[in-house]
Design an enzyme around this catalytic site. Structure first.
Site, mmCIF file in Angstrom:
data_model
loop_
_atom_site.group_PDB
_atom_site.id
_atom_site.type_symbol
_atom_site.label_atom_id
_atom_site.label_comp_id
_atom_site.label_asym_id
_atom_site.label_seq_id
_atom_site.Cartn_x
_atom_site.Cartn_y
_atom_site.Cartn_z
ATOM 1 N N LYS A 57 0.683 -1.302 -0.101
ATOM 2 C CA LYS A 57 -0.023 0.056 0.062
ATOM 3 C C LYS A 57 0.953 1.305 0.022
ATOM 4 C CE LYS A 57 -2.048 -1.121 3.797
ATOM 5 N NZ LYS A 57 -1.453 -2.460 4.010
ATOM 6 N N THR A 58 1.800 1.151 0.811
ATOM 7 C CA THR A 58 3.034 2.596 0.956
ATOM 8 C C THR A 58 3.539 2.600 -0.258
ATOM 9 O OG1 THR A 58 2.912 2.122 3.364
ATOM 10 C CG2 THR A 58 4.506 3.536 2.317
ATOM 11 N N ASP A 243 -2.204 7.842 3.853
ATOM 12 C CA ASP A 243 -1.632 6.322 4.062
ATOM 13 C C ASP A 243 -2.157 6.020 5.642
ATOM 14 O OD1 ASP A 243 -0.255 3.967 4.198
ATOM 15 O OD2 ASP A 243 1.910 4.929 4.490
ATOM 16 N N GLU A 244 -2.363 4.830 5.964
ATOM 17 C CA GLU A 244 -2.820 4.344 7.410
ATOM 18 C C GLU A 244 -4.098 5.078 7.524
ATOM 19 O OE1 GLU A 244 -1.115 1.885 8.826
ATOM 20 O OE2 GLU A 244 1.108 2.365 8.447
ATOM 21 N N GLN A 287 -5.509 -3.286 10.953
ATOM 22 C CA GLN A 287 -4.464 -2.834 11.387
ATOM 23 C C GLN A 287 -4.689 -1.526 12.373
ATOM 24 O OE1 GLN A 287 -0.507 -2.753 9.548
ATOM 25 N NE2 GLN A 287 -1.606 -3.594 7.688
ATOM 26 N N ARG A 659 5.042 -7.365 11.039
ATOM 27 C CA ARG A 659 6.258 -6.756 10.671
ATOM 28 C C ARG A 659 7.424 -7.354 10.297
ATOM 29 N NH1 ARG A 659 3.960 -3.204 9.200
ATOM 30 N NH2 ARG A 659 2.382 -4.312 9.427
HETATM 31 N N1 LIG Z 1 5.061 -5.765 -6.436
HETATM 32 C C1 LIG Z 1 5.997 -5.587 -5.611
HETATM 33 N N2 LIG Z 1 7.094 -6.382 -5.790
HETATM 34 C C2 LIG Z 1 8.045 -6.549 -4.929
HETATM 35 N N3 LIG Z 1 8.029 -6.072 -3.691
HETATM 36 C C3 LIG Z 1 6.938 -5.287 -3.336
HETATM 37 C C4 LIG Z 1 5.926 -5.133 -4.194
HETATM 38 N N4 LIG Z 1 4.929 -4.408 -3.740
HETATM 39 C C5 LIG Z 1 5.469 -4.057 -2.215
HETATM 40 N N5 LIG Z 1 6.829 -4.491 -2.300
HETATM 41 C C6 LIG Z 1 7.754 -4.550 -0.935
HETATM 42 O O1 LIG Z 1 6.800 -5.294 0.163
HETATM 43 C C7 LIG Z 1 7.171 -4.687 1.369
HETATM 44 C C8 LIG Z 1 5.832 -4.242 2.029
HETATM 45 O O2 LIG Z 1 5.339 -2.968 1.207
HETATM 46 P P1 LIG Z 1 4.529 -1.842 1.942
HETATM 47 O O3 LIG Z 1 5.260 -1.584 3.128
HETATM 48 O O4 LIG Z 1 4.302 -0.738 0.833
HETATM 49 O O5 LIG Z 1 3.369 -2.501 2.557
HETATM 50 P P2 LIG Z 1 1.952 -1.842 3.185
HETATM 51 O O6 LIG Z 1 0.695 -2.658 2.406
HETATM 52 O O7 LIG Z 1 2.187 -0.437 3.165
HETATM 53 O O8 LIG Z 1 2.293 -2.626 4.518
HETATM 54 P P3 LIG Z 1 1.634 -2.088 5.896
HETATM 55 O O9 LIG Z 1 0.267 -2.572 5.941
HETATM 56 O O10 LIG Z 1 2.395 -2.614 6.907
HETATM 57 O O11 LIG Z 1 1.837 -0.513 6.024
HETATM 58 C C9 LIG Z 1 8.005 -3.380 1.088
HETATM 59 O O12 LIG Z 1 9.228 -3.999 1.254
HETATM 60 C C10 LIG Z 1 7.732 -3.268 -0.483
HETATM 61 O O13 LIG Z 1 8.983 -2.548 -1.089
HETATM 62 MG MG LIG Z 2 2.344 0.734 4.705
#
Ligand SMILES: Nc1ncnc2c1ncn2[C@@H]1O[C@H](COP(=O)(O)OP(=O)(O)OP(=O)(O)O)[C@@H](O)[C@H]1O
Ligand SMILES: [Mg+2]
Length: 803
Positions: A57-58, A243-244, A287, A659
């Site tokens: 997402k981020t 975000d969040e 979350q 995490r």
């Molecule tokens: N399509 C992708 N290919 C490879 N790596 C990815 C891809 N999308 C995300 N990632 C990697 O996966 C990890 C998690 O991504 P991110 O932090 O954006 O997730 P999130 O959904 O924001 O998590 P959270 O809910 O914990 O905030 C990061 O290390 C990111 O770089």
């Molecule tokens: Mg995130």
């Protein structure tokens, strides 16, 4: 321009533009899966990206900003992105800059609070504040509320400042001002609370100060009351990204609504309508962990109602963790009711099993964690910087800290007694704050006699009497101290010397002197440094170091041309504004817990990070220790009999588990004496929610209860003369404990076993050996005891007999 990735239905997004500089379309979409790309390229209607932890997402939000600037030609100044911490904002900005270059610098990427401060600094006069207003943090608020309690003569046993503040905060998060609260008070208690709120708010205003919750509430009021101001910001921010989103409270939601809704309710029909900004919010209802601060999970659940014609995109692939970790997370969160079921999956493979450990007490738990980190580092399986230790409450960090100090393991506690909460740092900042805003009584009074300069309580009372009589602020009264009734001559000259010093320092501020220069002058001129240097309290040595650190922070800030957060981007672009003292104070006031996480330095082994589960949100670490998994600790005692609270604790567990990228450790202590008397806590119910086959229990309570402490790690090995895994460390205390354990239960003869052998265990019964590791005293057998499960036993201690 062409794209090598066919995206059915989305080709129309590709601009038919001439060649240009900047990243290629492909580069911006690289490393994104199909739904992620759709989110990045989405145009028009409000967009909700809901997805489990680690699904990118981020990453999507960051890429979308780059995409907007690069492909959709959005002016960077028209972008407002909201993150949960300043640290996350800085990282996001940096990533976008890597993608599209320096022009990205002028975007607004910040927390809700920082964004509101920027707006308020410009518009505060409309609300009757001066633009140099102070921002009161928790400690300032407490002091102020204590004054309010005195003003109102409240019984301190019945009305505690902390409880009053909590109530006031809830009111503000719901956008209810003192009049609303007073009007709706239903009983004596609420009337008193509302009266405290009213006085508190009046005193804040007199001090030209806002507290944290005010920042949001005041901004919403500003936008609601002054449609022309709102339209200015609506015209400016064409793209809003959050975000969040699951942790936004009502006030934050209202702010977004003012900026992005199609129809903010009070829009004057004669006014020219501004097209609403494009909005994207990302979040994960599982979350949501800030209900106690007013976060409203409904904001994300109701997004589609709140923003009609919204589009949703779901992400399900997780890129962070192994499947084992995800299965654990899915299993735990699955116990919450009324949630939208989503299954996270990963291509990372199963990875290692989760390692579990039941400790005798919290020291044993900390020792286990410390030794395990040593082993990982020695085996080059991880660097200390890869490791995070999570716990439910701040107080739990102390035992880990003590063990790390003893073993020499560098560590960092995020949260807890933070740098900016230390007394000397607060004193120094209070000086700076009152220089910028002399109406700030809390700061002024804090330093008036610090270091001691002969201005006692009596003198303060005389000056206050003058202020009250002539209806002037305290600072003005100080300047006219000769008129103060009953002031002793000696106090008068002390006050006059103080006033002269402050005026001199203020002239530096007025002349636009840099924050670090002003700070150094303050510390020298006020006698603060001398008083520490002359002291023989060993703590004062550390205090001097902390002040040196603060000067360094100020210097770094002053030398960063883009540091002034209240500076208008366009002014910065034009090179007009240099960061001043007020900007520095603002930055400091807004530092959030997570901002203290050390930056990644690739050459650095890094330090182990300790933090509460709440602070861990949004972060990821290769190795995670989830500690204190006991009912009454985590889940918190408060939540045990309360279903909604228990569900919130479970979401916190879900945040914690997700995490971890590669290795997850879970541990609990049978006895914990962190709060004075030792208490016996049963294992956390969340442990029972984990599928048994995912966890490899190094040590279970049964083994612990029956056999003292069969120690599988380095300390026992060291005692027995086996090669130690961490020779440089001092394990004396652990060795002593192992000795004691050995005395309590003499070692047994080690049976020689092979996989497939049938054995009899005193308490687990018949079993079959499935695997063996280690030799002699360190021989460990994994034995399948059928319904009792597979146990890993140190044969030296385990009561097993070969059949
Ligand atoms: N399509 C992708 N290919 C490879 N790596 C990815 C891809 N999308 C995300 N990632 C990697 O996966 C990890 C998690 O991504 P991110 O932090 O954006 O997730 P999130 O959904 O924001 O998590 P959270 O809910 O914990 O905030 C990061 O290390 C990111 O770089
Ligand atoms: Mg995130």
């Amino acid at each position: 321009m062409s794209t090598s990735i066919p995206l059915p239905g989305l080709e129309s997004v590709a601009p038919s533009d001439p060649p240009r500089r900047g990243p290629s379309r492909d580069a911006l979409l690289e490393g994104l899966n199909e739904p992620q790309r759709a989110a990045v390229m989405h145009e028009g209607a409000p967009l909700l990206v809901v997805a489990g932890a680690g699904s990118g997402k981020t990453r999507v939000l960051t890429r979308r900003i780059a995409w907007l600037i690069s492909e959709r030609r959005a002016h960077p100044g028209s972008i407002l992105a909201i993150t949960f911490t300043n640290k996350a904002a800085a990282e996001m900005k940096e990533r976008v800059e890597d993608l599209v270059g320096k022009r990205a610098r002028i975007m607004w990427v910040s927390t809700f609070h920082s964004a509101c401060v920027r707006i308020l600094r410009k518009e505060s006069d409309k609300l009757g504040y001066k633009s140099n207003f102070s921002i009161y943090d928790a400690a300032d608020q407490k002091r102020l509320m204590t004054l309010v309690c005195n003003d109102l003569d409240l019984d301190p046993r019945r009305y505690q400042p902390g409880a009053l503040l909590h109530w006031v905060s809830n009111q503000k998060n719901e956008l209810r001002d003192p009049e609303d609260a007073t009007k709706d008070a239903r009983n004596n208690l609420e009337e008193t609370y509302a009266a405290a709120y009213t006085t508190y708010q009046r005193r804040l205003r007199e001090a030209n100060a806002l507290d944290f919750d005010d920042l949001i509430m005041a901004t919403v009021h500003l936008l609601q009351t002054f449609p022309e101001v709102r339209e200015t910001y609506r015209r400016r921010f064409r793209h809003v990204l959050v975000d969040e989103y699951q942790d936004t409270n009502h006030a934050q939601y209202a702010l977004i609504h003012q900026l992005c809704a199609d129809n903010p309710e009070d829009l004057d029909s004669t006014e020219e309508r501004v097209e609403p900004a494009e909005l994207m919010v990302v979040g994960d209802a599982d979350q949501s962990i800030y209900a106690f601060r007013g976060a409203n999970i409904r904001n994300i659940l109701d997004f589609e109602q709140d923003f009609p014609n919204a589009t949703s995109i779901l992400l399900e692939q997780n890129y962070r963790s192994t499947q084992t970790i995800l299965n654990a997370a899915n299993a735990v969160i699955g116990h919450n009711k009324g949630r939208k079921e989503k299954r996270l999956w990963s291509e990372a493979g199963d990875g290692d099993r989760i390692v579990g450990y039941v400790a005798d007490d919290e020291r044993d738990e900390a020792r286990f964690v410390s030794e395990e980190i040593d082993t990982l580092v020695d085996e080059k399986a991880a660097r200390p910087g890869d490791v995070a230790i999570f716990y439910r409450t701040n107080a739990q960090s102390r035992v880990f800290e003590e063990v790390f100090i003893r073993t020499g393991q560098p560590y960092k506690v995020v949260g807890g007694v933070r740098f900016y909460e230390r007394r000397e740092v607060r004193d120094a900042l209070a000086y700076l704050r009152m220089l910028v805003n002399p109406a700030d009584q809390v700061s002024l009074r804090r330093i008036l006699n610090t270091p001691k300069r002969g201005i006692g309580d009596r003198a303060v009372a005389c000056v206050q009497a003058l202020a009250d009589r002539d209806r002037i602020i305290f600072w003005e009264a100080l300047q006219r101290a000769e008129d103060a009734p009953g002031l002793a001559t000696r106090s008068l000259s002390a006050i006059q010397a103080f006033v002269a010093m402050v005026q001199e320092l203020q002239s530096m501020v007025d002349a636009g002197e840099r924050a670090d220069v002003v700070l150094e002058s303050v510390l020298a001129r006020s006698g603060y440094l001398t008083s520490l240097e002359e002291s023989d309290d060993p703590q004062d040595e550390t205090r001097l170091e902390n002040l040196a650190e603060l000067v360094a922070v100020a210097r770094e800030f002053a030398e960063d041309p883009l540091a002034g957060p209240s500076a208008d981007p366009t002014d910065v672009e034009a090179g007009i504004v240099a960061p001043g003292l007020a900007d520095f104070l603002e930055r400091v006031a807004l530092v959030a817990d997570t901002d203290q996480i050390p930056d990644d330095d690739p050459d650095d082994q890094g330090v182990v990070t300790l933090m509460t589960l709440h602070t861990a949100k949004g972060l990821e670490f290769p190795v995670v220790f989830l500690t204190g998994l006991e009912d009454g600790v985590f889940p918190h005692a408060r939540a045990l009999g309360d279903q909604p609270e228990l569900e919130e604790e479970r979401r916190l567990a879900y945040v914690g588990v997700t995490r971890a990228r590669a290795r997850l450790y879970i541990s609990r202590a049978v006895v914990r004496s962190a709060w004075g008397a030792p208490s016996h806590n049963p294992g956390s119910r969340f442990l029972d929610e984990l599928p048994v086959d995912l966890v490899d229990w190094r040590r279970t309570e049964a083994a612990q209860a029956q056999w003292g402490r069969p120690d599988l790690s380095g300390s026992a090995g060291q005692r027995l003369g086996a090669p130690t895994v961490a020779g440089r460390r001092n394990f004396s205390a652990a060795a002593v404990r192992a000795d004691a354990a050995a005395r309590a239960k003499p070692a047994r003869e080690i049976p020689s076993l092979e996989p497939g052998d049938r054995v009899l265990h005193d308490s687990f019964g018949m079993g079959t050996v499935v695997a063996l590791e280690g030799v002699a005293e360190k021989a460990v057998a994994s034995i399948d005891f059928g319904s009792e499960g597979v146990k890993r036993l140190l044969l030296r201690y385990a009561p097993v007999e070969k059949l």
